[in-house]
Structure formats: C-alpha cells, structure tokens
Enzyme design. Structure first.
Site, PDB file in Angstrom:
ATOM      1  N   THR A 143      -3.683   7.466  -0.081  1.00  0.00           N
ATOM      2  CA  THR A 143      -4.487   6.267  -0.323  1.00  0.00           C
ATOM      3  C   THR A 143      -5.250   5.876   0.937  1.00  0.00           C
ATOM      4  O   THR A 143      -6.450   5.593   0.893  1.00  0.00           O
ATOM      5  CB  THR A 143      -3.600   5.098  -0.773  1.00  0.00           C
ATOM      6  OG1 THR A 143      -2.876   5.488  -1.943  1.00  0.00           O
ATOM      7  CG2 THR A 143      -4.432   3.860  -1.073  1.00  0.00           C
TER       8      THR A 143
ATOM      9  N   PHE B 115       0.796  -1.221   0.000  1.00  0.00           N
ATOM     10  CA  PHE B 115       0.000   0.000   0.000  1.00  0.00           C
ATOM     11  C   PHE B 115       0.827   1.269   0.000  1.00  0.00           C
ATOM     12  O   PHE B 115       1.740   1.429   0.818  1.00  0.00           O
ATOM     13  CB  PHE B 115      -0.887   0.054   1.264  1.00  0.00           C
ATOM     14  CG  PHE B 115      -1.994  -0.940   1.286  1.00  0.00           C
ATOM     15  CD1 PHE B 115      -3.227  -0.656   0.722  1.00  0.00           C
ATOM     16  CD2 PHE B 115      -1.808  -2.179   1.881  1.00  0.00           C
ATOM     17  CE1 PHE B 115      -4.250  -1.588   0.745  1.00  0.00           C
ATOM     18  CE2 PHE B 115      -2.827  -3.115   1.920  1.00  0.00           C
ATOM     19  CZ  PHE B 115      -4.059  -2.820   1.348  1.00  0.00           C
ATOM     20  N   ASP B 116       0.474   2.177  -0.896  1.00  0.00           N
ATOM     21  CA  ASP B 116       0.820   3.560  -0.676  1.00  0.00           C
ATOM     22  C   ASP B 116      -0.009   4.002   0.535  1.00  0.00           C
ATOM     23  O   ASP B 116      -1.136   3.530   0.727  1.00  0.00           O
ATOM     24  CB  ASP B 116       0.446   4.401  -1.903  1.00  0.00           C
ATOM     25  CG  ASP B 116       0.518   5.873  -1.613  1.00  0.00           C
ATOM     26  OD1 ASP B 116       1.620   6.365  -1.306  1.00  0.00           O
ATOM     27  OD2 ASP B 116      -0.536   6.536  -1.676  1.00  0.00           O
ATOM     28  N   VAL B 117       0.534   4.875   1.345  1.00  0.00           N
ATOM     29  CA  VAL B 117      -0.159   5.255   2.581  1.00  0.00           C
ATOM     30  C   VAL B 117      -0.760   6.660   2.508  1.00  0.00           C
ATOM     31  O   VAL B 117      -1.959   6.854   2.697  1.00  0.00           O
ATOM     32  CB  VAL B 117       0.798   5.150   3.791  1.00  0.00           C
ATOM     33  CG1 VAL B 117       0.098   5.605   5.078  1.00  0.00           C
ATOM     34  CG2 VAL B 117       1.295   3.712   3.940  1.00  0.00           C
TER      35      VAL B 117
ATOM     36  N   LYS C 202       9.368   6.524  -3.999  1.00  0.00           N
ATOM     37  CA  LYS C 202       8.637   6.157  -5.212  1.00  0.00           C
ATOM     38  C   LYS C 202       8.462   7.423  -6.066  1.00  0.00           C
ATOM     39  O   LYS C 202       8.273   8.496  -5.491  1.00  0.00           O
ATOM     40  CB  LYS C 202       7.267   5.572  -4.858  1.00  0.00           C
ATOM     41  CG  LYS C 202       7.308   4.302  -4.032  1.00  0.00           C
ATOM     42  CD  LYS C 202       5.893   3.909  -3.554  1.00  0.00           C
ATOM     43  CE  LYS C 202       5.339   4.972  -2.617  1.00  0.00           C
ATOM     44  NZ  LYS C 202       3.945   4.707  -2.226  1.00  0.00           N
TER      45      LYS C 202
END
Length: 237
Positions: A18, A13-15, A150
């Site tokens: 998101t 997961f991107d946090v 990222k």
C-alpha cells in the site's frame, strides 16, 4: 450510510504493497541477480512464482521468509539456488522504496488523523519502511507485536484494544489498504469502514498478493494515496 472522511480519528494502514512498493523491490533485486547469472527473467512471472511460494503451509514471517521463498523459485527462474541469494532478497527489504506519492500523502493526512501502521512484516523491517516514509506513524503494529498476521481478526483486535485504551472505538477508524485478501475483506466483516488503494489498477492480476476468494466492495476507493489525501482536503467538515 458510510461515514464522511472528516469523521474519523484514526487512519490504519497496511504498509507493504500500500505504502511500500514491495513488488518493485522484489523484481529489482531478482533482476540484479539474473543479470549477474547471465539470464533474463520476467518480472510478473517472478511475482506469480513468489505468490505461490509465499503463501504455502510452511511459510514463515515476512520478510524473513524470503530466504525460503527464493530457494523455492530460483530453479524456475534459472537463478542459483543458494542460501546467500535468498538472504540477499530478504535483506533487500531494507532498501525498498515507498510509492512516489506515499510519504507526501501521509504527511498531509497526519495533520488530520492519527496514523497507525498495521503490517504483517516483522518489526526490524518495518523500522526501515517507516524511515523511508518519513516516520509518520502515531503507533505501529507488526507481526511481532500481534503474534499473528492479517487477515486474522486477532490482529485487528489488538488495534481495537489500543484505540479503546485512548477512549475511542473501531468506529473511529478508517482502514486503508491495497490487499483485498489481507485487509479489505476482513475489515468489512469486522465492521470497520475501509478504503481500497488499488495500486495495480493499470495492471492485470494480483501480482505478489494472494487472490481473494471473492471481491469485496470497499467503502472508499482510490488508485493512489494522493487520491485519498486530495479527497480529505476537499471533504466538507
């Protein structure tokens, strides 16, 4: 053919954006400062200014970089350009809220998968985010852990190495994120099945997230984390 949802072992997961509503957190903090200064600001305009300042050549790690960002955008918003206010914006990350569906959806998904956080935020901030979300993660990778952010493929490679250490591969990963720029485009290029959570589906533009050069069609697409959890619940095993 794309893999079915029950076939994955890991959900990465991107946090921020998101699972954690960073746009709401930024706007609330800036609105509070504006009220104290006796001015009014437009939240979406503030996000546009934030995005331009955040993604500059001299950007630092998030959310520490919010001090620099604040000093860059404050004059344009009519706010006092003082470092103490930038530090206040940075520290507001400690109290940013998860989206209303995040914690429950993660709890549901944790019964089927190993949940792995992949965030460009620093570890100190992630610790607050994880607590807000109910500490659902099996493992977590931050900018401090990877030494990069990222969409740098090196960030993903760190996660691939971790998964390989458990006897699995990147084919066992479904990457879940809202950012086309930071996550969806690069995950597609790296051959990972991905899931786009389109948090801004009811709003125009990209808000506080940098706009991608080109749109990447995701393998899975939902407008909420609840949508993903519901799809997993009814997916044929």
């Amino acid at each position: 053919m794309r893999k079915g949802l029950p076939e994955f072992k890991y959900l990465t997961f991107d946090v921020v954006g998101t699972l954690i509503d960073f746009e709401g957190g930024l706007k609330d903090c800036l609105a509070g400062m504006a009220a104290e200064a006796g001015v009014e600001i437009d939240g979406e305009e503030a996000l546009t200014l934030y995005r331009a300042a955040r993604y500059s050549d001299d950007a630092g790690l998030f959310p520490d970089d919010l001090v620099r960002v604040y000093l860059a955008i404050a004059p344009k918003l009519g706010l006092p350009a003082e470092r103490k206010y930038g530090e206040r914006l940075r520290d507001s990350a400690k109290s940013w809220k998860g989206f209303s569906d995040s914690a429950e959806a993660l709890a549901r998904l944790a019964t089927n998968y190993r949940l792995v956080a992949m965030t460009n935020a620093r570890r100190w901030a992630f610790d607050f985010f994880a607590k807000e979300l109910g500490n659902p993660f099996y493992a977590a990778f931050t900018a401090d852990d990877t030494g990069t952010e990222k969409p740098d493929p090196a960030f993903f490679e760190k996660v691939f190495d971790f998964v390989a250490s458990e006897g699995n591969s990147k084919d066992d990963i479904l990457h879940v994120a809202q950012s086309q720029y930071h996550d969806i485009g690069i995950s597609k290029k790296l051959g990972i099945t991905n899931c786009w959570i389109e948090r801004r589906h009811a709003q125009k533009g990209y808000g506080g997230t940098i706009e991608p050069v080109e749109f990447t069609k995701p393998d899975y697409h939902f407008t909420s984390m609840a949508g993903l959890a519901d799809a997993v619940a009814v997916a044929p095993s």
